[in-house]
Write a protein that holds these residues in place. Sequence first.
Motif, short mmCIF file in Angstrom:
data_model
loop_
_atom_site.label_atom_id
_atom_site.label_comp_id
_atom_site.label_asym_id
_atom_site.label_seq_id
_atom_site.Cartn_x
_atom_site.Cartn_y
_atom_site.Cartn_z
N LYS A 1 1.68 16.27 -1.37
CA LYS A 1 1.07 15.62 -2.54
C LYS A 1 1.53 16.35 -3.78
N LYS B 1 -2.77 24.99 -13.71
CA LYS B 1 -3.22 23.86 -12.88
C LYS B 1 -2.32 23.63 -11.67
N HIS B 2 -1.40 24.54 -11.45
CA HIS B 2 -0.49 24.42 -10.29
C HIS B 2 0.21 23.06 -10.27
N ILE B 3 0.80 22.73 -11.39
CA ILE B 3 1.47 21.43 -11.53
C ILE B 3 2.79 21.43 -10.76
N GLY C 1 -1.69 14.19 -6.01
CA GLY C 1 -2.72 15.21 -5.81
C GLY C 1 -3.64 15.22 -7.02
N GLU C 2 -3.69 16.35 -7.72
CA GLU C 2 -4.48 16.41 -8.95
C GLU C 2 -3.68 15.77 -10.08
N PHE C 3 -4.42 15.15 -11.02
CA PHE C 3 -3.73 14.43 -12.09
C PHE C 3 -4.30 14.89 -13.43
N TYR C 4 -3.40 15.38 -14.29
CA TYR C 4 -3.78 15.85 -15.62
C TYR C 4 -2.97 15.11 -16.68
N ALA D 1 -6.98 10.52 -15.27
CA ALA D 1 -6.42 11.88 -15.21
C ALA D 1 -7.31 12.80 -16.04
N LYS D 2 -7.38 14.06 -15.64
CA LYS D 2 -8.20 15.00 -16.43
C LYS D 2 -7.46 15.33 -17.72
N ASN E 1 0.78 17.51 -7.69
CA ASN E 1 -0.09 17.64 -8.85
C ASN E 1 0.74 17.28 -10.07
#
Length: 432
Positions: free
Chosen positions: A2, A63-65, A28-31, A43-44, A4
Amino acid sequence: MKYNVLLLGSGGREHALAWKIARSPLLGEFYALPGNPGINALAKGVGGSAGDFDTVRRTVVDKHIDMVVCGPEDPLAGGLKDYLLSCPDVPSDLLFVGPGKDGARLEGSKDFAKEFMSRHGIPTAAYRTFSADHADEAKAFLRTLRPPYVIKADGLAAGKGVVISGTLEEADASLEDIFGGRFGTAGTKVVIEEYLDGVEVSFFVLTDGHRWLMLPEAKDYKRIGDGDTGPNTGGMGSVSPVPFCTPGFVQKVCDRIIGPTVRGLESEGIDYRGFIFFGLMNCGGDPYVIEYNVRMGDPETESVMPRIASDLLQHMAAAAKGDLSGEKIEYSPQAAVTAIVVSGGYPGKYGKGYPISGLEDMDGLTVFSAGTGLKDGRTVTSGGRVLAVTAVGDSLMHAREAVYSKIGNIRFEGAFHRSDIALDMINWKDNG
Ligand code: AMP
Ligand code: GLY
């Protein structure tokens, strides 16, 4: 695996990209930096500006992008990719969608773009470049051309650096204006070129530097008024597909323009991984390049994203890794139409902070935030172009009907939209 993802930008284009990215099982995480109220529902949001490279770096690290997707051109032209990859605390395998400073010159310098096209035999308007200390030669060159006269500031001028004049007097005055600083330092050099008479269309590819995937084509509507009247704007609407883009025309675009551009970049040692936007003129069935952009278009992206059926995030990851060989893009058979709701007065002076109502009455449509903000918990206007209303349907006509059946539900002080988006393309056979 995934990913980020950090998306840079804050307009309707970025909301449309976010909407597509958010549908990927690989996310994964979305900023988003900085994002907007629409994007930040997906997204954050991270405070700051995409032009502040240190904030981008810190976000990537904290944020470990895994992947940065850059919406606008300015950070690319400023060398954001090169900067990030030179920071010791940024992982060297960070995926970055967008060119480095070298590739971004395709958009950042019209002179570079024109020379690139002539080196690689890519069809474009005949031209010459002049610096401010050669204004007399520039005027002499104008006298060798037929009207209308096209004069362009060399550098980035937020899409406004082009003046088309009907007479020599107007052209001389524009030249003096540009050299006099109307577009700031973007105008220390000008490109004067032959006028191309035709119909514009936007093509987009995602490239890994060698191979490319072609995205659905689109057409935007630049003037403020119905029937393409009044001043230019950032874009009042878009459609995809574009009826005159027949397989034969698309083949010419691939053979004469996209292929030579990607091979040209490769042969010049430019490792370009990201989107290329080809602003084309269809002159009697033959495509010519008006301009390159090194990012997606706005408001074209709002019509293009809903027409991509395959996983764009997967394609972007492959492009950024430098290997698109396993990727195949799939299009939706549906048509998309986007109309922009703008602030009263735009593209001139307009107010901000007006509450927006009716967003809950847009069932079946997608509304992208272009210039919205939050005030006391309410969505308010915060820019000239406020919202992009997109519909898909089994034809441009049906998509258009869907947009206009509901766009009036959106209300705010001074709200305005064009009422003729897509009509010319629906009637294309009659016109063409
Ligand atoms: P650009 O910023 O280069 O895309 O130019 C802005 C707009 O000016 C284009 O979208 C076209 O509508 C118009 N334009 C630019 N160059 C030419 C040309 N050589 N001939 C006709 N129209 C042009
Ligand atoms: N729609 C034109 C642009 O994004 O530059």
